[in-house]
Write a protein that holds these residues in place. Structure first.
Motif, PDB file in Angstrom:
ATOM      1  N   VAL A   1       0.853  -1.194   0.000  1.00  0.00           N
ATOM      2  CA  VAL A   1       0.000   0.000   0.000  1.00  0.00           C
ATOM      3  C   VAL A   1       0.892   1.248   0.000  1.00  0.00           C
ATOM      4  CG1 VAL A   1      -1.713   1.291   1.347  1.00  0.00           C
ATOM      5  CG2 VAL A   1      -1.866  -1.198   1.198  1.00  0.00           C
ATOM      6  N   PRO A   2       0.636   2.211  -0.888  1.00  0.00           N
ATOM      7  CA  PRO A   2       1.460   3.425  -0.896  1.00  0.00           C
ATOM      8  C   PRO A   2       1.260   4.265   0.363  1.00  0.00           C
ATOM      9  CG  PRO A   2       0.209   3.217  -2.933  1.00  0.00           C
ATOM     10  CD  PRO A   2      -0.331   2.215  -1.982  1.00  0.00           C
ATOM     11  N   MET A   3       2.360   4.639   0.994  1.00  0.00           N
ATOM     12  CA  MET A   3       2.289   5.401   2.239  1.00  0.00           C
ATOM     13  C   MET A   3       3.372   6.474   2.246  1.00  0.00           C
ATOM     14  SD  MET A   3       1.449   2.746   5.257  1.00  0.00           S
ATOM     15  CE  MET A   3       2.820   1.654   5.049  1.00  0.00           C
ATOM     16  N   LYS A   4       3.132   7.523   3.042  1.00  0.00           N
ATOM     17  CA  LYS A   4       4.115   8.588   3.167  1.00  0.00           C
ATOM     18  C   LYS A   4       5.326   8.152   3.975  1.00  0.00           C
ATOM     19  CE  LYS A   4       1.074  12.554   3.025  1.00  0.00           C
ATOM     20  NZ  LYS A   4       0.287  13.359   3.957  1.00  0.00           N
ATOM     21  N   GLY A   5       5.107   7.215   4.883  1.00  0.00           N
ATOM     22  CA  GLY A   5       6.183   6.749   5.747  1.00  0.00           C
ATOM     23  C   GLY A   5       5.658   5.596   6.583  1.00  0.00           C
ATOM     24  N   MET A   6       6.352   5.329   7.674  1.00  0.00           N
ATOM     25  CA  MET A   6       5.913   4.221   8.532  1.00  0.00           C
ATOM     26  C   MET A   6       5.371   4.776   9.844  1.00  0.00           C
ATOM     27  SD  MET A   6       6.940   0.905   7.623  1.00  0.00           S
ATOM     28  CE  MET A   6       7.784   0.126   8.972  1.00  0.00           C
ATOM     29  N   ILE A   7       4.410   4.065  10.410  1.00  0.00           N
ATOM     30  CA  ILE A   7       3.887   4.412  11.731  1.00  0.00           C
ATOM     31  C   ILE A   7       4.571   3.514  12.760  1.00  0.00           C
ATOM     32  CG2 ILE A   7       1.870   4.183  13.227  1.00  0.00           C
ATOM     33  CD1 ILE A   7       1.504   6.607  11.693  1.00  0.00           C
ATOM     34  N   THR A   8       5.088   4.139  13.782  1.00  0.00           N
ATOM     35  CA  THR A   8       5.691   3.390  14.872  1.00  0.00           C
ATOM     36  C   THR A   8       5.098   3.916  16.166  1.00  0.00           C
ATOM     37  OG1 THR A   8       7.699   3.053  13.632  1.00  0.00           O
ATOM     38  CG2 THR A   8       7.855   2.817  15.992  1.00  0.00           C
ATOM     39  N   SER A   9       4.707   2.997  17.024  1.00  0.00           N
ATOM     40  CA  SER A   9       3.951   3.413  18.191  1.00  0.00           C
ATOM     41  C   SER A   9       4.553   2.846  19.471  1.00  0.00           C
ATOM     42  CB  SER A   9       2.512   2.927  18.023  1.00  0.00           C
ATOM     43  OG  SER A   9       1.759   3.293  19.129  1.00  0.00           O
ATOM     44  N   ILE A  10       4.481   3.641  20.536  1.00  0.00           N
ATOM     45  CA  ILE A  10       5.065   3.241  21.813  1.00  0.00           C
ATOM     46  C   ILE A  10       4.371   4.020  22.936  1.00  0.00           C
ATOM     47  CG2 ILE A  10       6.926   4.959  21.600  1.00  0.00           C
ATOM     48  CD1 ILE A  10       7.350   1.520  23.188  1.00  0.00           C
ATOM     49  N   ALA A  11       4.295   3.404  24.103  1.00  0.00           N
ATOM     50  CA  ALA A  11       3.666   4.090  25.235  1.00  0.00           C
ATOM     51  C   ALA A  11       4.709   4.443  26.289  1.00  0.00           C
ATOM     52  CB  ALA A  11       2.591   3.207  25.852  1.00  0.00           C
TER      53      ALA A  11
ATOM     54  N   ASN B   1      -1.502  -0.605  35.354  1.00  0.00           N
ATOM     55  CA  ASN B   1      -2.613  -0.676  36.317  1.00  0.00           C
ATOM     56  C   ASN B   1      -2.361   0.146  37.578  1.00  0.00           C
ATOM     57  OD1 ASN B   1      -3.893  -2.353  34.588  1.00  0.00           O
ATOM     58  ND2 ASN B   1      -3.599  -4.221  35.775  1.00  0.00           N
ATOM     59  N   TYR B   2      -1.149   0.100  38.083  1.00  0.00           N
ATOM     60  CA  TYR B   2      -0.876   0.752  39.367  1.00  0.00           C
ATOM     61  C   TYR B   2      -0.109   2.064  39.222  1.00  0.00           C
ATOM     62  CZ  TYR B   2      -2.363  -3.822  40.904  1.00  0.00           C
ATOM     63  OH  TYR B   2      -3.093  -4.961  41.088  1.00  0.00           O
ATOM     64  N   GLY B   3       0.269   2.395  37.991  1.00  0.00           N
ATOM     65  CA  GLY B   3       0.988   3.649  37.765  1.00  0.00           C
ATOM     66  C   GLY B   3       0.039   4.841  37.789  1.00  0.00           C
ATOM     67  N   GLU B   4       0.610   6.033  37.679  1.00  0.00           N
ATOM     68  CA  GLU B   4      -0.217   7.244  37.768  1.00  0.00           C
ATOM     69  C   GLU B   4      -0.693   7.742  36.407  1.00  0.00           C
ATOM     70  OE1 GLU B   4       3.273   8.393  40.076  1.00  0.00           O
ATOM     71  OE2 GLU B   4       2.502   6.358  40.185  1.00  0.00           O
ATOM     72  N   ALA B   5       0.026   7.397  35.332  1.00  0.00           N
ATOM     73  CA  ALA B   5      -0.379   7.887  34.012  1.00  0.00           C
ATOM     74  C   ALA B   5       0.115   6.945  32.916  1.00  0.00           C
ATOM     75  CB  ALA B   5       0.183   9.283  33.765  1.00  0.00           C
ATOM     76  N   ASP B   6      -0.590   6.981  31.803  1.00  0.00           N
ATOM     77  CA  ASP B   6      -0.232   6.144  30.656  1.00  0.00           C
ATOM     78  C   ASP B   6      -0.402   6.987  29.395  1.00  0.00           C
ATOM     79  OD1 ASP B   6       0.211   4.074  28.871  1.00  0.00           O
ATOM     80  OD2 ASP B   6      -1.864   3.369  28.957  1.00  0.00           O
ATOM     81  N   ILE B   7       0.660   7.133  28.600  1.00  0.00           N
ATOM     82  CA  ILE B   7       0.617   8.006  27.420  1.00  0.00           C
ATOM     83  C   ILE B   7       1.076   7.239  26.180  1.00  0.00           C
ATOM     84  CG2 ILE B   7       1.301  10.258  26.511  1.00  0.00           C
ATOM     85  CD1 ILE B   7       2.415  10.838  29.363  1.00  0.00           C
ATOM     86  N   PRO B   8       0.144   6.739  25.380  1.00  0.00           N
ATOM     87  CA  PRO B   8       0.560   6.115  24.125  1.00  0.00           C
ATOM     88  C   PRO B   8       0.850   7.150  23.040  1.00  0.00           C
ATOM     89  CG  PRO B   8      -1.726   5.562  24.668  1.00  0.00           C
ATOM     90  CD  PRO B   8      -1.299   6.641  25.594  1.00  0.00           C
ATOM     91  N   PHE B   9       1.936   6.927  22.309  1.00  0.00           N
ATOM     92  CA  PHE B   9       2.313   7.787  21.186  1.00  0.00           C
ATOM     93  C   PHE B   9       2.311   6.969  19.910  1.00  0.00           C
ATOM     94  CE2 PHE B   9       4.614   9.772  24.691  1.00  0.00           C
ATOM     95  CZ  PHE B   9       4.565  11.122  24.411  1.00  0.00           C
ATOM     96  N   ALA B  10       2.075   7.629  18.763  1.00  0.00           N
ATOM     97  CA  ALA B  10       2.409   7.019  17.469  1.00  0.00           C
ATOM     98  C   ALA B  10       3.070   8.086  16.631  1.00  0.00           C
ATOM     99  CB  ALA B  10       1.167   6.475  16.781  1.00  0.00           C
ATOM    100  N   PHE B  11       4.172   7.720  16.002  1.00  0.00           N
ATOM    101  CA  PHE B  11       4.931   8.681  15.202  1.00  0.00           C
ATOM    102  C   PHE B  11       4.921   8.280  13.743  1.00  0.00           C
ATOM    103  CE2 PHE B  11       7.074   8.614  19.371  1.00  0.00           C
ATOM    104  CZ  PHE B  11       6.916   9.942  19.723  1.00  0.00           C
ATOM    105  N   LEU B  12       4.982   9.291  12.898  1.00  0.00           N
ATOM    106  CA  LEU B  12       5.223   9.049  11.479  1.00  0.00           C
ATOM    107  C   LEU B  12       6.725   9.156  11.253  1.00  0.00           C
ATOM    108  CD1 LEU B  12       4.863   8.989   8.404  1.00  0.00           C
ATOM    109  CD2 LEU B  12       4.123  11.342   8.495  1.00  0.00           C
ATOM    110  N   ILE B  13       7.320   8.076  10.807  1.00  0.00           N
ATOM    111  CA  ILE B  13       8.759   8.083  10.566  1.00  0.00           C
ATOM    112  C   ILE B  13       9.018   8.123   9.073  1.00  0.00           C
ATOM    113  CG2 ILE B  13      10.923   6.810  10.867  1.00  0.00           C
ATOM    114  CD1 ILE B  13      10.027   5.979  13.517  1.00  0.00           C
TER     115      ILE B  13
END
Lengths: 223, 254
Positions: free
Chosen positions: B158-168, B186-198
């Motif tokens: 599939v034609p794409m501008k780049g790749m998606i890579t994701s991490i929390a 579960n027991y932590g105070e915050a959770d932040i998922p990211f996804a980047f265009l590489i």
């Protein structure tokens, strides 16, 4: 061996050289598909390794009739878009014949892409000497990205298959290939096409295919 | 009310950080083990198997193909459909099968992340279907799914501008940690998922950013720094997985 590139790989910094499989943003050329890099001084393009067939005008395609209507046939050409063959584009149409007497659901045809409108409505024609309904022979399906290799440089590979085996082959740009002739030879031809598909981008492919056909011919016992 | 307080107190009892190590012995900026394999499903146009710690996901891509039902077609561009689904056996307590509020939301945000990179306008009136099944879940399954979907899309051509890579990134015991596992989530105070265009081996833009819990501005900056580092590592693995499939194809045949 050519380098494999992924979407988003930076492949050139001169936007003038951008070719197939690339896109330009902010004056830089990036690859937009997975493929092999073909870079020269004047052009850079990406040869696709995978992907669906996207019709373009003038392509010869092999398709299967999926629907018959009063004004033509809907044809599956194994692309994201269904094609349409109007009655007026089939030379077999006669006033006293009904459309489903000429082509019925499930029939295979060889046709040419006549027109594609901006909405990607594909129109086919059978008014060409390579076009015909398929009543015998065999249809082989391969990855459409490998079709240029089956044809070879200026048709060298397809000529080789035809002359070595004495069979008729018509390659649809959509990855469907029609083979007809002696049944044993057709089987060898089919195997050879799969070999080409598997080993599409390796060096010395023509020699290996020649050897493969010779070996298979002696296995089966035909000269 | 007292019962709730008791529960909250109980929650705080779990220690997540031991000196400069985490519960499972990782450093703060260390990823879990990742295993990626491209092209594992024969009938799909593109597919990917991915393990990220204890997460196991499988992604399949079909298309571009005709869209059914017809009225969903878009005459100017392809429609993208993304389905995130958790198998009933993927979590400790059996999950009721089928879409729920959570998986519908994840499907939506993930689809929007991928829509930013797929060149939809090249395939008017068609559709690209992406299915991601979670076989085993252990926090950060949406990031694992996006990584797998990205590899599967490349595998499908599939034609794409780049790749998606994701991490929390999570905040556990007041420390920002990369790629949290279940306990930290579960027991932590915050959770932040990211996804980047590489693109061009660089992080070009953010395609997805969510947050639950609260962090300070500086902590968010730290999370961003960690996520960028982790994303580049994952990108390398994604690339390797695709290369492996296509290079081996030409090597084993001579």
């Amino acid at each position: 061996m050519r380098q494999i590139v992924l979407p988003g790989d930076l492949i050139a910094t001169n936007p003038k050289v951008a070719g197939f499989g690339t896109y330009v943003e902010n004056g830089k050329v990036y690859s937009k598909i997975l493929g092999l890099l073909d870079k020269t001084e004047t052009s850079v393009r990406v040869i696709p390794l995978k992907g669906r067939y996207i019709p373009s005008i003038g392509d010869v395609v092999v398709g299967i009739v999926r629907e018959v209507s009063g004004n033509g046939w809907s044809v599956d050409i194994y692309s994201p878009y269904q094609a349409f063959l109007p009655l007026s584009e089939n030379p077999e149409v006669k006033p006293n014949k009904k459309p489903n007497d000429i082509l019925d659901i499930g029939d295979a045809i060889i046709a040419k892409v006549l027109n594609i409108d901006p909405k990607m409505k594909v129109t086919l024609t059978m008014k060409d000497k390579v076009c015909r309904p398929i009543r015998f022979g065999r249809i082989v399906f391969i990855n459409p990205a490998r079709v240029p290799r089956v044809i070879g440089k200026k048709g060298s590979m397809i000529k080789l298959l035809k002359s070595e085996l004495g069979i008729q082959i018509i390659v649809g740009q959509n990855g469907l290939i029609w083979i007809s002739g002696d049944r044993r030879k057709v089987s060898i031809g089919e195997e050879a096409i799969y070999v080409i598909e598997e080993e599409a981008h390796t060096d010395g492919l023509t020699d290996r295919v020649t050897e493969f056909i010779k070996r298979r011919k002696s296995d089966v016992g035909i000269e | 009310m007292s019962e709730l307080n008791e529960k909250l107190n109980e929650k705080e009892k779990i220690q997540l950080i031991f000196g400069d190590k985490r519960l499972d012995g990782r450093k703060f900026d260390e990823l879990r083990n990742i295993k990626i394999e491209a092209g594992i499903l024969k009938r799909a146009d593109g597919s990917c198997y991915l393990e990220m710690g204890k997460n196991i996901v499988v992604a399949a891509v079909y298309g571009p193909r005709e869209v059914h039902p017809r009225h969903l077609q878009d005459p100017s561009k392809a429609v993208i459909r993304y389905r995130y689904n958790m198998a009933p056996f993927s979590v400790e307590e059996r999950k009721r099968p089928g879409p729920d509020r959570r998986s519908v939301e994840i499907s939506k945000v993930s689809r929007e992340a991928l829509e930013a990179v797929i060149m939809k306008e090249l395939f008017p009136r068609s559709g690209i279907d992406i299915f991601v099944e979670v076989l085993q879940a252990d926090a950060g399954s949406r990031t694992a799914c996006l990584n797998a979907a990205s590899v599967a899309l490349v595998d499908a051509g599939v034609p794409m501008k780049g790749m998606i890579t994701s991490i929390a990134v999570a905040k556990a015991d007041g420390v920002m940690v990369l790629d949290p596992m279940k306990e930290e989530d579960n027991y932590g105070e915050a959770d932040i998922p990211f996804a980047f265009l590489i693109r061009g081996r660089k992080i070009e833009s953010i395609a997805l950013l969510q947050m639950d819990g609260r962090v300070t501005k500086d902590e968010l900056k730290e999370a961003f720094r960690l996520a960028k580092k982790g994303a580049m590592e994952i990108y390398k693995l994604q690339k390797e997985a695709i290369m492996k499939k296509y290079v081996s194809e030409s090597v084993e045949n001579g």
